[in-house]
Design an enzyme around this catalytic site. Structure first.
Site, PDB file in Angstrom:
ATOM      1  N   ASP A  36       8.475  74.612   0.213  1.00  0.00           N
ATOM      2  CA  ASP A  36       8.680  73.457  -0.665  1.00  0.00           C
ATOM      3  C   ASP A  36       9.622  72.469   0.013  1.00  0.00           C
ATOM      4  OD1 ASP A  36       8.135  73.366  -4.043  1.00  0.00           O
ATOM      5  OD2 ASP A  36       9.414  71.818  -3.159  1.00  0.00           O
ATOM      6  N   TYR A 153      -3.078  58.168  -7.470  1.00  0.00           N
ATOM      7  CA  TYR A 153      -3.194  59.615  -7.675  1.00  0.00           C
ATOM      8  C   TYR A 153      -4.660  60.034  -7.655  1.00  0.00           C
ATOM      9  CZ  TYR A 153      -2.328  64.235  -9.755  1.00  0.00           C
ATOM     10  OH  TYR A 153      -2.265  65.598  -9.995  1.00  0.00           O
ATOM     11  N   THR A 188       4.197  71.484 -16.577  1.00  0.00           N
ATOM     12  CA  THR A 188       5.085  71.671 -15.420  1.00  0.00           C
ATOM     13  C   THR A 188       6.040  70.476 -15.345  1.00  0.00           C
ATOM     14  OG1 THR A 188       3.834  70.420 -13.779  1.00  0.00           O
ATOM     15  CG2 THR A 188       3.145  72.707 -14.136  1.00  0.00           C
TER      16      THR A 188
HETATM   17  P1  NAD Z   1       5.643  70.585  -9.988  1.00  0.00           P
HETATM   18  O1  NAD Z   1       6.326  69.285  -9.873  1.00  0.00           O
HETATM   19  O2  NAD Z   1       6.139  71.617 -10.924  1.00  0.00           O
HETATM   20  O3  NAD Z   1       5.518  71.276  -8.546  1.00  0.00           O
HETATM   21  C1  NAD Z   1       5.210  70.540  -7.400  1.00  0.00           C
HETATM   22  C2  NAD Z   1       6.039  71.086  -6.249  1.00  0.00           C
HETATM   23  O4  NAD Z   1       5.646  70.372  -5.061  1.00  0.00           O
HETATM   24  C3  NAD Z   1       7.537  70.846  -6.439  1.00  0.00           C
HETATM   25  O5  NAD Z   1       8.260  72.043  -6.235  1.00  0.00           O
HETATM   26  C4  NAD Z   1       7.881  69.806  -5.383  1.00  0.00           C
HETATM   27  O6  NAD Z   1       9.198  69.926  -4.866  1.00  0.00           O
HETATM   28  C5  NAD Z   1       6.823  70.097  -4.326  1.00  0.00           C
HETATM   29  N1  NAD Z   1       6.611  68.960  -3.447  1.00  0.00           N
HETATM   30  C6  NAD Z   1       6.509  67.653  -3.787  1.00  0.00           C
HETATM   31  N2  NAD Z   1       6.373  66.895  -2.698  1.00  0.00           N
HETATM   32  C7  NAD Z   1       6.388  67.738  -1.636  1.00  0.00           C
HETATM   33  C8  NAD Z   1       6.276  67.565  -0.246  1.00  0.00           C
HETATM   34  N3  NAD Z   1       6.168  66.324   0.294  1.00  0.00           N
HETATM   35  N4  NAD Z   1       6.310  68.643   0.560  1.00  0.00           N
HETATM   36  C9  NAD Z   1       6.470  69.887   0.032  1.00  0.00           C
HETATM   37  N5  NAD Z   1       6.584  70.114  -1.289  1.00  0.00           N
HETATM   38  C10 NAD Z   1       6.531  69.060  -2.109  1.00  0.00           C
HETATM   39  O7  NAD Z   1       4.135  70.203 -10.343  1.00  0.00           O
HETATM   40  P2  NAD Z   1       2.808  71.070 -10.555  1.00  0.00           P
HETATM   41  O8  NAD Z   1       2.182  70.550 -11.777  1.00  0.00           O
HETATM   42  O9  NAD Z   1       3.040  72.519 -10.401  1.00  0.00           O
HETATM   43  O10 NAD Z   1       1.978  70.508  -9.322  1.00  0.00           O
HETATM   44  C11 NAD Z   1       1.302  71.342  -8.408  1.00  0.00           C
HETATM   45  C12 NAD Z   1      -0.006  70.674  -8.028  1.00  0.00           C
HETATM   46  O11 NAD Z   1      -0.849  70.587  -9.175  1.00  0.00           O
HETATM   47  C13 NAD Z   1       0.137  69.231  -7.519  1.00  0.00           C
HETATM   48  O12 NAD Z   1      -0.713  69.056  -6.396  1.00  0.00           O
HETATM   49  C14 NAD Z   1      -0.348  68.392  -8.681  1.00  0.00           C
HETATM   50  O13 NAD Z   1      -0.872  67.152  -8.270  1.00  0.00           O
HETATM   51  C15 NAD Z   1      -1.405  69.310  -9.246  1.00  0.00           C
HETATM   52  N6  NAD Z   1      -1.793  69.041 -10.621  1.00  0.00           N
HETATM   53  C16 NAD Z   1      -0.875  69.113 -11.638  1.00  0.00           C
HETATM   54  C17 NAD Z   1      -1.280  68.834 -12.942  1.00  0.00           C
HETATM   55  C18 NAD Z   1      -0.320  68.882 -14.110  1.00  0.00           C
HETATM   56  O14 NAD Z   1      -0.680  68.406 -15.209  1.00  0.00           O
HETATM   57  N7  NAD Z   1       0.889  69.425 -13.945  1.00  0.00           N
HETATM   58  C19 NAD Z   1      -2.616  68.509 -13.199  1.00  0.00           C
HETATM   59  C20 NAD Z   1      -3.520  68.453 -12.149  1.00  0.00           C
HETATM   60  C21 NAD Z   1      -3.100  68.730 -10.860  1.00  0.00           C
END
Ligand code: NAD
Length: 254
Positions: A36, A153, A188
C-alpha cells in the site's frame, strides 16, 4: 485452505476490499505481501494476519510508479521464495463533479493510479507468477457503464477491462490467468465508510440488500475464487459483484 503453500501479493491491502482479501488469503493458507502507499495501513493488516497465526509482510509502494511495482514484487518473491497470486486492487475515486469540471490534474491522477497502476502491476505479475497462478484486478461497475459526474474514474476503470482482456492470452501462454472484478458500492473508506476489519466464515456472509452497498468481504470472496484453482476455466473476464446494481433499472424508473 484454498491457498495452502501459495504466496500472494495484494495492492491496496491496507484498507477496505484489499485488507479483507489479504486476511482471507492468509486464512486460506497463503503467505501474503500487503502492499500500500499507506505503509502504516499495510503494517496494521500484516500485524492482524500474524496475530491470527498467518504469515505476512508489509511493503510500501505507489502503484503508479514502475520502480515501486518492481520493488514490491521483487521483495515479495524474495521473501516467500516465489509468488502465485496477485490481487491488483489499489485505486482512488475522484470527487463527483460534472463532466466539464473534471480537471486535467484529476484525470491524470486517476489514470495514473487506477489504469497505469493496473498495467504496471500486471506486467510484474506476468513476469513473477508461477505457472498455475492468477491475477485479479479490481475494476468497478464504473468499468461497465459510465458513472455520471465521475468521468475520469469511469474512463480509468473501463481501461482496466481492456488491459485484462488483452493480457489474457499472454498470461495463458505462461499457465496463468487474469480477470477483473467490478464491484458496485462497497462500504469502505473510499466512499467515507469505516467497515469492520473482522472476517467472518464465508458461509456466514449476509446477503447484501438488492442494489445496495456490499461489505468488503462480500467482494473479496469473489476475488479469492477467481485467484483460486477452482476458477481455472475463467480467463480474461470481468465479474460484476454489485448486488444486482446493474441488472435492472431502479423500480418505477421507466
Ligand atoms: P479503500 O480506500 O478502502 O482502499 C484503497 C487502498 O488503496 C487504500 O489503502 C489506499 O491507501 C491504497 N492506494 C491508493 N492509492 C494508491 C497508490 N497510488 N499506490 C498504492 N496504494 C494506493 O477503498 P476500496 O473501496 O477498498 O478500494 C479498493 C478498490 O476497489 C479500488 O480500486 C476502487 O476503485 C475499487 N472499487 C471500490 C468501490 C467502493 O464502492 N468502495 C466500488 C467499485 C470499485
Amino acid at each position: 485452505m484454498m491457498f495452502k503453500g501459495k504466496a500472494a501479493l495484494v495492492t491496496g491491502g491496507g484498507s477496505g476490499i484489499g485488507a479483507m482479501a489479504a486476511q482471507r488469503l492468509a486464512a486460506e493458507g497463503a503467505q501474503v505481501a500487503v502492499v500500500d502507499i499507506n505503509l502504516a495501513g499495510a503494517q496494521a493488516i500484516a500485524a492482524r494476519i500474524e496475530a491470527s497465526g498467518g504469515v505476512a509482510i508489509a511493503l510500501a509502494a505507489d502503484v503508479s510508479q514502475a520502480a515501486d511495482n518492481a520493488q514490491a514484487f521483487d521483495a515479495a518473491a524474495q521473501a516467500f521464495g516465489g509468488l502465485d497470486v496477485a490481487f491488483l486492487n489499489a485505486g482512488v475515486l475522484q470527487p463527483y463533479v460534472p463532466f466539464d469540471a473534471v480537471t486535467e490534474d484529476v484525470f491524470d491522477r486517476l489514470v495514473a493510479i487506477n489504469l497505469k497502476g493496473a498495467f504496471l502491476g500486471l506486467q510484474q505479475a506476468h513476469r513473477h507468477l508461477r505457472a498455475g497462478g492468477a491475477a485479479v484486478v479490481t475494476a468497478s461497475a464504473a468499468a461497465v457503464i459510465g458513472f455520471a459526474d465521475a468521468a475520469a474514474y469511469s474512463a480509468s476503470k473501463h481501461g482496466v477491462l481492456g488491459l485484462v482482456r488483452s493480457a489474457a492470452r499472454d498470461f495463458s501462454k505462461k499457465g496463468l490467468r487474469v480477470n477483473a472484478i467490478c464491484p458496485g458500492g462497497v462500504s469502505t473508506p473510499l466512499i467515507g465508510a469505516t467497515p469492520s476489519l473482522d472476517i467472518v466464515s464465508p458461509g456466514q456472509l449476509a446477503l447484501p440488500p438488492y442494489q445496495g452497498l456490499l461489505d468488503p468481504q462480500q467482494v473479496a470472496e469473489v476475488a479469492l475464487f477467481l485467484l483460486s484453482p477452482s476458477a481455472v476455466g475463467v480467463n480474461g473476464q470481468a465479474q460484476l459483484v454489485d448486488a444486482a446494481l446493474l441488472s435492472a433499472f431502479p423500480e418505477g424508473s421507466v
